[in-house]
Design a protein around this motif. Sequence first.
Motif, PDB file in Angstrom:
ATOM      1  N   THR A  33      -8.956  11.340   7.127  1.00 12.19           N
ATOM      2  CA  THR A  33      -8.132  11.448   5.917  1.00 12.19           C
ATOM      3  C   THR A  33      -6.751  12.003   6.236  1.00 12.19           C
ATOM      4  OG1 THR A  33     -10.093  11.759   4.544  1.00 12.19           O
ATOM      5  CG2 THR A  33      -8.003  12.466   3.615  1.00 12.19           C
ATOM      6  N   GLY A  34      -6.684  12.989   7.131  1.00  7.68           N
ATOM      7  CA  GLY A  34      -5.376  13.496   7.550  1.00  7.68           C
ATOM      8  C   GLY A  34      -4.541  12.432   8.230  1.00  7.68           C
ATOM      9  N   SER A  35      -5.166  11.537   8.986  1.00  2.00           N
ATOM     10  CA  SER A  35      -4.427  10.456   9.641  1.00  2.00           C
ATOM     11  C   SER A  35      -3.833   9.495   8.619  1.00  2.00           C
ATOM     12  CB  SER A  35      -5.363   9.704  10.593  1.00  2.00           C
ATOM     13  OG  SER A  35      -5.912  10.569  11.566  1.00  2.00           O
ATOM     14  N   VAL A  36      -4.597   9.173   7.583  1.00  2.00           N
ATOM     15  CA  VAL A  36      -4.079   8.293   6.541  1.00  2.00           C
ATOM     16  C   VAL A  36      -2.943   8.971   5.777  1.00  2.00           C
ATOM     17  CG1 VAL A  36      -4.688   6.990   4.469  1.00  2.00           C
ATOM     18  CG2 VAL A  36      -6.310   7.156   6.342  1.00  2.00           C
ATOM     19  N   LEU A  37      -3.031  10.288   5.582  1.00  2.00           N
ATOM     20  CA  LEU A  37      -1.951  11.025   4.923  1.00  2.00           C
ATOM     21  C   LEU A  37      -0.651  10.911   5.710  1.00  2.00           C
ATOM     22  CD1 LEU A  37      -0.888  13.021   2.795  1.00  2.00           C
ATOM     23  CD2 LEU A  37      -1.792  14.878   4.220  1.00  2.00           C
ATOM     24  N   LEU A  38      -0.724  11.028   7.011  1.00  2.00           N
ATOM     25  CA  LEU A  38       0.466  10.892   7.844  1.00  2.00           C
ATOM     26  C   LEU A  38       1.031   9.483   7.757  1.00  2.00           C
ATOM     27  CD1 LEU A  38       2.374  12.233   9.844  1.00  2.00           C
ATOM     28  CD2 LEU A  38       0.766  11.649  11.674  1.00  2.00           C
ATOM     29  N   HIS A  39       0.165   8.495   7.733  1.00  2.00           N
ATOM     30  CA  HIS A  39       0.603   7.100   7.593  1.00  2.00           C
ATOM     31  C   HIS A  39       1.351   6.897   6.273  1.00  2.00           C
ATOM     32  CE1 HIS A  39      -0.793   2.690   6.746  1.00  2.00           C
ATOM     33  NE2 HIS A  39       0.498   2.759   7.000  1.00  2.00           N
ATOM     34  N   ALA A  40       0.806   7.392   5.173  1.00  2.00           N
ATOM     35  CA  ALA A  40       1.453   7.242   3.871  1.00  2.00           C
ATOM     36  C   ALA A  40       2.805   7.940   3.838  1.00  2.00           C
ATOM     37  CB  ALA A  40       0.539   7.796   2.779  1.00  2.00           C
ATOM     38  N   ALA A  41       2.906   9.117   4.470  1.00  6.18           N
ATOM     39  CA  ALA A  41       4.189   9.835   4.498  1.00  6.18           C
ATOM     40  C   ALA A  41       5.247   9.028   5.236  1.00  6.18           C
ATOM     41  CB  ALA A  41       3.991  11.202   5.158  1.00  6.18           C
ATOM     42  N   LEU A  42       4.878   8.384   6.319  1.00  2.69           N
ATOM     43  CA  LEU A  42       5.839   7.566   7.060  1.00  2.69           C
ATOM     44  C   LEU A  42       6.309   6.370   6.233  1.00  2.69           C
ATOM     45  CD1 LEU A  42       4.282   7.534  10.649  1.00  2.69           C
ATOM     46  CD2 LEU A  42       6.411   8.626   9.940  1.00  2.69           C
ATOM     47  N   GLN A  43       5.419   5.752   5.489  1.00  2.00           N
ATOM     48  CA  GLN A  43       5.828   4.613   4.669  1.00  2.00           C
ATOM     49  C   GLN A  43       6.749   5.046   3.531  1.00  2.00           C
ATOM     50  OE1 GLN A  43       5.447   1.899   5.901  1.00  2.00           O
ATOM     51  NE2 GLN A  43       3.392   1.458   6.663  1.00  2.00           N
ATOM     52  N   CYS A  44       6.504   6.207   2.959  1.00  4.05           N
ATOM     53  CA  CYS A  44       7.414   6.735   1.934  1.00  4.05           C
ATOM     54  C   CYS A  44       8.796   6.997   2.512  1.00  4.05           C
ATOM     55  CB  CYS A  44       6.836   8.013   1.329  1.00  4.05           C
ATOM     56  SG  CYS A  44       5.393   7.775   0.285  1.00  4.05           S
ATOM     57  N   TYR A  45       8.837   7.527   3.715  1.00  2.00           N
ATOM     58  CA  TYR A  45      10.115   7.766   4.373  1.00  2.00           C
ATOM     59  C   TYR A  45      10.846   6.443   4.636  1.00  2.00           C
ATOM     60  CZ  TYR A  45      13.424   8.937   8.078  1.00  2.00           C
ATOM     61  OH  TYR A  45      14.566   9.057   8.838  1.00  2.00           O
ATOM     62  N   GLY A  46      10.111   5.421   5.044  1.00  2.00           N
ATOM     63  CA  GLY A  46      10.731   4.118   5.267  1.00  2.00           C
ATOM     64  C   GLY A  46      11.304   3.533   3.996  1.00  2.00           C
ATOM     65  N   ALA A  47      10.591   3.677   2.867  1.00  2.00           N
ATOM     66  CA  ALA A  47      11.116   3.189   1.595  1.00  2.00           C
ATOM     67  C   ALA A  47      12.386   3.940   1.206  1.00  2.00           C
ATOM     68  CB  ALA A  47      10.054   3.334   0.510  1.00  2.00           C
ATOM     69  N   TYR A  48      12.399   5.238   1.458  1.00  2.00           N
ATOM     70  CA  TYR A  48      13.594   6.036   1.155  1.00  2.00           C
ATOM     71  C   TYR A  48      14.786   5.572   1.990  1.00  2.00           C
ATOM     72  CZ  TYR A  48      16.728  10.070   1.137  1.00  2.00           C
ATOM     73  OH  TYR A  48      17.828  10.874   1.042  1.00  2.00           O
ATOM     74  N   ARG A  49      14.558   5.307   3.259  1.00  2.00           N
ATOM     75  CA  ARG A  49      15.645   4.835   4.124  1.00  2.00           C
ATOM     76  C   ARG A  49      16.124   3.448   3.713  1.00  2.00           C
ATOM     77  NH1 ARG A  49      15.207   5.251  10.388  1.00  2.00           N
ATOM     78  NH2 ARG A  49      17.315   4.482   9.995  1.00  2.00           N
ATOM     79  N   ALA A  50      15.237   2.630   3.158  1.00  2.00           N
ATOM     80  CA  ALA A  50      15.633   1.294   2.705  1.00  2.00           C
ATOM     81  C   ALA A  50      16.413   1.329   1.400  1.00  2.00           C
ATOM     82  CB  ALA A  50      14.392   0.414   2.541  1.00  2.00           C
ATOM     83  N   GLY A  51      16.538   2.499   0.784  1.00  2.00           N
ATOM     84  CA  GLY A  51      17.295   2.632  -0.446  1.00  2.00           C
ATOM     85  C   GLY A  51      16.483   2.482  -1.707  1.00  2.00           C
ATOM     86  N   VAL A  52      15.164   2.355  -1.572  1.00  2.00           N
ATOM     87  CA  VAL A  52      14.287   2.210  -2.739  1.00  2.00           C
ATOM     88  C   VAL A  52      13.292   3.369  -2.700  1.00  2.00           C
ATOM     89  CG1 VAL A  52      12.765   0.679  -4.029  1.00  2.00           C
ATOM     90  CG2 VAL A  52      14.540  -0.286  -2.558  1.00  2.00           C
ATOM     91  N   ALA A  53      13.694   4.487  -3.272  1.00  2.00           N
ATOM     92  CA  ALA A  53      12.854   5.683  -3.209  1.00  2.00           C
ATOM     93  C   ALA A  53      11.574   5.471  -4.013  1.00  2.00           C
ATOM     94  CB  ALA A  53      13.619   6.892  -3.741  1.00  2.00           C
ATOM     95  N   LEU A  54      10.476   5.965  -3.464  1.00  2.00           N
ATOM     96  CA  LEU A  54       9.165   5.802  -4.096  1.00  2.00           C
ATOM     97  C   LEU A  54       8.855   7.059  -4.896  1.00  2.00           C
ATOM     98  CD1 LEU A  54       6.645   4.108  -4.489  1.00  2.00           C
ATOM     99  CD2 LEU A  54       5.748   5.044  -2.356  1.00  2.00           C
ATOM    100  N   ARG A  55       9.246   7.050  -6.185  1.00  2.00           N
ATOM    101  CA  ARG A  55       8.979   8.173  -7.088  1.00  2.00           C
ATOM    102  C   ARG A  55       8.234   7.640  -8.307  1.00  2.00           C
ATOM    103  NH1 ARG A  55      14.354   9.602  -5.528  1.00  2.00           N
ATOM    104  NH2 ARG A  55      15.182   8.490  -7.344  1.00  2.00           N
ATOM    105  N   PRO A  56       6.966   7.989  -8.449  1.00  2.00           N
ATOM    106  CA  PRO A  56       6.198   7.490  -9.601  1.00  2.00           C
ATOM    107  C   PRO A  56       6.850   7.894 -10.920  1.00  2.00           C
ATOM    108  CG  PRO A  56       4.740   8.466  -7.971  1.00  2.00           C
ATOM    109  CD  PRO A  56       6.132   8.806  -7.549  1.00  2.00           C
ATOM    110  N   ARG A  57       6.895   6.959 -11.862  1.00  2.00           N
ATOM    111  CA  ARG A  57       7.527   7.202 -13.155  1.00  2.00           C
ATOM    112  C   ARG A  57       6.618   6.708 -14.267  1.00  2.00           C
ATOM    113  NH1 ARG A  57      13.891   5.590 -12.292  1.00  2.00           N
ATOM    114  NH2 ARG A  57      14.023   6.106 -10.079  1.00  2.00           N
TER     115      ARG A  57
END
Length: 649
Positions: free
Chosen positions: A282-306
């Motif tokens: 589960t900790g490994s999947v958490l790290l994976h999800a954090a990296l994908q969120c960072y990639g979305a932020y760098r692409a200019g489309v921040a992942l913030r649930p609304r």
Amino acid sequence: MHRQSRDDVPYEPWFDEYAVADDRRDPLLVRDGQRRIEVPAAPAAKIPEHLVNGAERGGTTEPGTGTGTGTAERGTGSTVRNSVTVAAWTLLSRVAGLLRVLVIGALLGSTYFSNVFQAGYVLPSNVFTVMAGPVLGMVVVPAVVRAAALGGLDRASEVLGRVAGRLLAVAGLCAVGLALLSPALAWTLVFDVPEPERGKAWLLSIVLILFVTPQVLLYTVAELGVAAQQGRQRFALAAAAPAVESMGTIATLLVTVWIYGGGLDVGQAPLSMMVLLGLGTTGSVLLHAALQCYGAYRAGVALRPRRGWRDDPDARDSLRRIARSIPVAACPAVANYGLTVVAATIPGGVLIVQLSYQVFYALSFVGARAVSMAALPGLAEAMTARDHRRFGTAWRQGVFYVMVVGIPLLCLLAVFARPTADILANGGLRDGELISELAACLAVVAFAQLIGGLHDFGQQALFARLDDRGPRLASFTALGATVLVSAGSLLLPVAGGRLTGLAVAILAGELAGGLTALIRLRRAMCPEPMFDRKHALTVTAATAAMLPVIALGWWVVTALAPARPLELALLVACGLLALVPYALVLLLLSSGDRWRRRPASASLVPTDLETGLPAGRWASRHHRRGCAESTAAGAAVPESAAPGSGLSG
């Protein structure tokens, strides 16, 4: 009638089939295969100019076409470049995933405990796949592309955030449901374990499922981040991040075996061992999800649930399409779970099936599926611009690239299945019968990866056309074929044939689903052709040039019967050498204007004043080519243009 000289207008390699010049007084048509003649035209109404003329990528308006001079040409190069990027980084991720399964087999052995762990810790991934899975990307990527094109990155972030808010709420409910159903699910994984240890195996399965349940939410976050990046044509981090999850799982296994020891069966393994495995994965999947969120932020489309998805038509449409497409995601997950249940009847069988799945997905995502993921934004842009001709061109190019990368993998793995299985079987999997079963599974998977890539590309194209029903039909067809064949495999003996039957079930499902998707797409694309005959001949010739090298390599490996390190070196060398004639023939046959001959001149033929279609002796020829819709759609020229104003000479 005026005829241009050869040097009047430079040849445009992106030109597909027809271009129309219609000034309502002297309509003219450039014939198929001839050079382009520029005439002034206006872009289609109510379509953003940068979508029509390719300005977003730096292209300029090509009069009379509604496309930019750089759009299709750059689109071709972009598809190739993005495919290579996806393939390279996906190769890293899939190799890491394959290494994870190999480590599980080597450290835990062919035991019922390894079956329990391998089947239990992938349950959250299956639940996420049922909820949305790969459909999430197919639906959200076009939505991000449209939102960014029409309203900018802020609008894209807003749509993505509202979709994320709703999906995370659903994922939370699915996680709770998985926890509540853990006793029943655990029983399906251990019902064939011998009676003295069945109760302990059932308890271990429940503990593992409870500790991996949060992964349902984490996989949802990760997939949303992937969709945000792909919508902005950022593929590297999205494809590479899963490798971090695999390496984290491997580290967890190493630490667990160091503490408790390896090769334990369910009667010897303590509950704390399964708790550690659950927390680590589960900790490994958490790290994976954090990296994908960072990639979305760098692409200019921040992942913030609304909140507020009901008030946003784009978010509401995306969520409704995901809901309608649940069968597309659920059917593969149900099929995978069914294969796992059947494989659990054999000690170590789950590892063999999962290893075959890892090879299947590794080859697919490195080859055919890498092309489909890279081509999806371009297909979505074409449909956003209502450019059916451009869509057809992108589809045919994608099919060609799928065949180019998929056929060498098919030939190499099918021929070298036995030595490959011998190299992959390590530790507790080092058994003659298991190696033979794995070799047969790999030979079947070699064909399944190519067919699965075409199946996936067909579904991607249907989703780009906003067609939800076609992928659902394809998924139901694939599920039915897989369940039918896997159920029949239970009639085969445990000692040999049952696991191979499960691999055949994978192939049957991909074949049935792929045919259904392609038939549906053919109806939607008509009159655009589905395939290019020249491309097929090119790939066939390149494959024929590669086969003698593969045959020679097979003879060398069989005659020498080397040790495993030398065997691996020979396989790698043979694969690289086989690719040399394959690539040379491809380059030779595809040289010059991207698989198109340079036309010698441009000739003009008359068209009908009212329809803009070819008239006279050209009419029947145009009808046979089936381009009436695309020709009429491309004939947008201002009425103020003077007769022949677009001609030079």
